[in-house]
Enzyme design. Structure first.
Site, short mmCIF file in Angstrom:
data_model
loop_
_atom_site.label_atom_id
_atom_site.label_comp_id
_atom_site.label_asym_id
_atom_site.label_seq_id
_atom_site.Cartn_x
_atom_site.Cartn_y
_atom_site.Cartn_z
N THR A 105 0.82 -1.21 0.00
CA THR A 105 0.00 0.00 0.00
C THR A 105 0.86 1.26 0.00
O THR A 105 0.49 2.27 -0.60
CB THR A 105 -0.93 -0.02 1.23
OG1 THR A 105 -1.78 -1.16 1.11
CG2 THR A 105 -1.80 1.22 1.31
N SER A 136 1.68 -7.56 -0.64
CA SER A 136 2.48 -8.52 0.14
C SER A 136 2.04 -9.96 -0.07
O SER A 136 2.85 -10.88 -0.08
CB SER A 136 2.45 -8.17 1.62
OG SER A 136 1.13 -8.22 2.11
N1 DGL Z 1 -2.88 -4.47 1.59
C1 DGL Z 1 -1.73 -4.42 0.78
C2 DGL Z 1 -0.68 -5.46 1.15
O1 DGL Z 1 -0.58 -5.97 2.23
C3 DGL Z 1 -2.03 -4.56 -0.66
C4 DGL Z 1 -2.11 -3.30 -1.41
C5 DGL Z 1 -1.34 -3.36 -2.72
O2 DGL Z 1 -0.17 -3.07 -2.68
O3 DGL Z 1 -1.91 -3.73 -3.76
O4 DGL Z 1 0.12 -5.79 0.36
#
Ligand code: DGL
Length: 364
Positions: A40, A77
């Site tokens: 994010t 991630s």
């Molecule tokens: N919530 C984010 C994560 O843990 C995903 C967001 C993204 O980079 O698409 O990777």
């Protein structure tokens, strides 16, 4: 005319002196390298921020460090593969080995599975210098994006001599947590990363980075896990215990090739009666069974921690259950199911001896 010339040379000399001072102060600043993996923190609407753009988002960085950046990946991630975990750990070990003048490394990650990657690095990066994992809850296109602030704090911690020898650190929201202890506790809130009962290791305040406690478990430079020669991590699954749970999922994991199963057990280690047959089946196939608690904190003690003379009627039911199973039963100590899975995967790259694996769970 001569006076004007003298005046001009004095001004030049002053500018040169000031420039020299600025350059030498900058040269004295610690060098810290960003290894960006995405998440994010870089997930700008339209196109993700690159590693270099992340640095540009923090203009005051140059007051604290000489920053450099590289792009390792740029994904959420949960999309990072276990092979990439291995590559990343190897890469960080290489960076430190080849560059004794590098003061610290910051890794950006998506927050969803950040705690898993951070603990993997805690077990496999073998250097006293800091590795700081940073993310953000709001993306760069959102009002109140806190990624730049978290990144600056991550760089400040990575440059901090007191952060050495503390294992991999997770820095978000002005707080420093140990990779071993920290958990994402909220899907949306900024204060999501918590070490529950253990609390923060330290804080990042405007004036300085402050540590309040140390990490006593083995990690990084004191780790005995060497990834040289490891090409793949063994499959380890997590199975949740709940009322009415049955054996088929456990059996399925064993049949699908799991080398280990982490039970996220109820309370102090209880499993559902319907799961027993499956757990015994998996154990009989040589699958290592690690018992952890689904409660979020607390400790599952190794059998050897119980007095050998403890009468059957005094032993907790879970201990008796494990005693009855074969020797591949391991107590997960205070590790959450997610962290226990990471440790078991790493442990199985080194040994198949249950006693040694149990020792890992007590020491790491
Ligand atoms: N919530 C984010 C994560 O843990 C995903 C967001 C993204 O980079 O698409 O990777």
């Amino acid at each position: 005319m001569t006076r004007r010339l003298i005046g001009r040379s004095c001004a030049f000399a002053l500018v040169a002196l000031t420039l020299h001072a600025v350059v030498s102060i900058a040269a004295d600043l610690p060098r810290v390298r960003l290894v960006a993996t995405g998440g994010t923190i870089s997930n700008r609407a339209g196109s993700r921020l690159t590693a270099d753009e992340l640095l540009l988002a923090v203009p005051s960085l140059s007051r604290y460090v000489r920053a450099e950046a590289e792009q390792f990946a740029n994904v959420a991630s949960s999309q990072v593969t276990l092979d990439q975990w291995l590559q990343l750990a190897r890469h960080i070990n290489d960076l430190y080995q080849k560059d004794p003048a590098l003061s610290g490394i910051v890794v950006t990650s998506g927050t969803d599975t950040l705690e898993e990657l951070a603990y993997f690095l805690d077990l496999t990066v073998r250097d006293v210098r800091p590795v700081v994992v940073v993310g953000s809850m709001r993306n760069p296109s959102t009002l109140g994006y806190e990624g730049a602030a978290n990144l600056l704090e991550g760089f400040r911690v990575a440059a901090e001599p007191a952060a050495r020898n503390k294992g991999v650190l997770v820095v978000l929201n002005d707080e420093i947590n140990s990779a071993r202890e920290v958990t994402k506790t909220d899907a949306l809130r900024l204060h999501t990363f918590q070490s529950r009962g253990y609390g923060v290791l330290g804080v990042v305040d405007p004036d300085r980075v402050v540590f309040y406690r140390d990490v006593v478990k083995r990690h990084t430079a004191k780790s005995e896990f060497d990834l040289a020669g490891v090409t793949t991590l063994p499959r380890v699954d997590i199975i949740l215990v709940y009322q009415g749970a049955t054996s088929d999922l456990v059996k399925c994991a064993a049949d699908a090739g799991a080398k280990g199963i982490v039970l996220a057990a109820a309370g102090a280690g209880a499993t559902a009666p319907g799961q027993s047959e499956g757990i015994d089946y998996a154990a009989s196939k040589g699958v290592f069974i690690v018992t952890t608690t689904r409660t979020g904190s607390g400790r599952i003690a190794a059998d050897r921690a119980q007095p050998a003379s403890m009468a059957a009627e005094d032993a907790p039911a879970a201990v008796l259950q494990r005693r009855q199973r074969n020797s591949s039963s391991i107590a997960g100590e205070d590790l959450t199911p997610l962290k226990a899975r990471v440790l078991l995967m790493v442990a199985l790259t080194k040994t198949q001896d249950p006693a040694t694996i149990q020792r890992f769970f007590t020491e790491y």
